[in-house]
Design an enzyme around this catalytic site. Structure first.
Site, PDB file in Angstrom:
ATOM      1  N   CYS A 112       1.023  -1.298  -0.356  1.00 16.56           N
ATOM      2  CA  CYS A 112      -0.491   0.212  -0.784  1.00 16.56           C
ATOM      3  C   CYS A 112       0.706   1.431   0.136  1.00 16.56           C
ATOM      4  CB  CYS A 112      -0.767   0.315   1.150  1.00 16.56           C
ATOM      5  SG  CYS A 112      -1.858   1.194   0.973  1.00 16.56           S
ATOM      6  N   HIS A 162      -3.643  -4.907   0.069  1.00 10.60           N
ATOM      7  CA  HIS A 162      -3.499  -5.860   1.136  1.00 10.60           C
ATOM      8  C   HIS A 162      -4.059  -7.535   1.524  1.00 10.60           C
ATOM      9  CE1 HIS A 162      -3.807  -2.080   3.668  1.00 10.60           C
ATOM     10  NE2 HIS A 162      -4.538  -1.664   2.689  1.00 10.60           N
ATOM     11  N   GLU A 201      -3.145  -9.509   3.393  1.00  9.06           N
ATOM     12  CA  GLU A 201      -3.317 -10.061   4.871  1.00  9.06           C
ATOM     13  C   GLU A 201      -4.270 -10.567   5.419  1.00  9.06           C
ATOM     14  OE1 GLU A 201      -4.082  -5.646   5.215  1.00  9.06           O
ATOM     15  OE2 GLU A 201      -2.096  -6.549   4.320  1.00  9.06           O
TER      16      GLU A 201
END
Length: 380
Positions: A264, A354, A356
């Site tokens: 990001c 993202h 994660e």
């Protein structure tokens, strides 16, 4: 921001946009006033992770899903130590949370942390307005903070813009800390915190990585003092054009040839370090349902996003940089925005979204394995 917490559910509230459009509803969370950039998130779930994501600092988040709060608030899913959004906008708040993990309602948590919100407005109309006009400054006013609309509009228009805002130091850790590897330790990674989400070092720890999370103001000497096998630059808020310090730090890492991974804000920092520019998107990408193509494999992933800025790099050619050849590795299929970069002559890559997946789909989890492969290759 000024807040109180009495009788919020019955208290009138008003959302005022900088172009003069207003939406009237009811207070949700704390009563008072707040200011920020109005943006919308298309995620149907995961509001707890969204609200505690430091990348949302100084933003008023509009939930496009019509009902919010059904699963309440628990003590496990926070992505940081607090709620970071400036304000929260929902259409139909759940009256009673229903989830076995819930400890309290979302409304109660917003009150507890002093977050001013508004409910009962037409969030579809608001989202269409932001799509057409772009993300913009806004204010939420409730209780004694409500005044004549011209006065409220003037207060909104006096607020700073997101373009040119330097926020990453505001949200980053002030002290270094370590997230130990799960099981056998295989690698050490120095992670520069520009607004890191808690799940990110956890995903690395699951792969046998001991993660040393360092402040945004860390120096190259402090990074290499932990003897890292790789270096990670995190997500974060604000305009990447203001991040000269992190760009200089990443440049020092690239000069050493250490395996590098950015997410990001970290993707935008890599873009700048390679000589590309950045720019503000009209309304950004926020939510957990954004289609991205990995150009190295051709695979299309459904991914989690939270960014209002992007890298300006050529999509269909290899670029020569001071660190060798670079190319766009990932692209958003909705609008062709650059979603990833990679160097071809040394071990460095980044993505704008993202992996994660907190909250979000797990299609992009392989990127952490790709980082592990870079570190294995360098060690070999």
């Amino acid at each position: 921001m000024t807040t109180s917490t009495r009788g919020a559910a019955k208290t009138p509230a008003v959302l005022v946009l900088e172009d003069g459009r207003t939406f009237r509803g009811r207070a949700y969370g704390a009563v008072g006033e707040t200011f920020g950039e109005a943006v919308f998130s298309t995620g149907m779930t995961g509001y707890q992770e969204t609200l505690t994501d430091p990348s949302y600092d100084r933003q008023i988040v509009v939930a496009t899903a019509p009902q919010i709060g059904n699963t309440g608030w628990n003590d496990e899913d926070d992505e940081s130590g607090r709620i970071w959004v400036s304000g929260y906008v929902v259409r139909d708040p759940a009256r009673v949370p229903s989830n076995w993990r819930a400890k309290r309602s979302l409304d109660d948590e917003l009150e507890r942390q002093g977050v001013v919100g508004i409910s009962g407005i037409d969030t579809r109309a608001l989202t269409r307005h932001l799509r057409e006009r772009g993300s913009m400054r806004a204010g939420i006013f409730s209780g004694e903070a409500v005044a004549a609309e011209p006065e409220l509009l003037a207060r909104v228009q006096a607020q700073p813009h997101m373009k040119g805002a330097s926020l990453y130091e505001e949200v980053a850790t002030k002290e270094a800390y370590v997230v130990p590897a799960v099981g056998e330790k295989r690698f050490t990674v120095a992670a520069v915190d520009l607004g890191i989400k808690g799940m990110t070092p956890h995903r690395m720890a699951e792969r046998g990585i001991e993660v040393h999370v360092l402040p945004a103001t860390a120096t190259a000497d402090e990074i290499y003092a932990v003897n890292p096998d790789g270096v990670f630059f995190s997500n974060g808020p604000g305009d990447p054009a203001t991040a000269d310090g992190p760009v200089a730090l990443m440049t020092a890492v690239l000069e050493r040839g250490t395996p590098l991974f950015g997410i990001c804000f970290g993707n935008q920092i890599l873009g700048r370090a390679l000589g590309f520019g950045t720019y503000k998107l009209k309304y950004g990408h926020r939510g957990i349902n954004q289609p991205v193509q990995d150009r190295t494999t051709g695979k299309v992933e459904v991914t989690a996003h939270n960014h209002g800025f992007a890298v300006d790099a050529p999509l269909d050619q290899v670029s020569d940089t001071r660190f060798g050849r670079a190319e766009v590795s990932h692209v958003c299929l909705n609008d062709d925005v650059v979603e990833g970069l990679q160097l071809l002559d040394q071990p460095a890559f980044s993505v704008q979204y993202h992996p994660e997946a907190a909250a979000g789909p797990h299609d992009a989890a392989y990127l952490f394995d790709r980082f592990v492969s870079l570190m294995e290759g360098q060690r070999a």
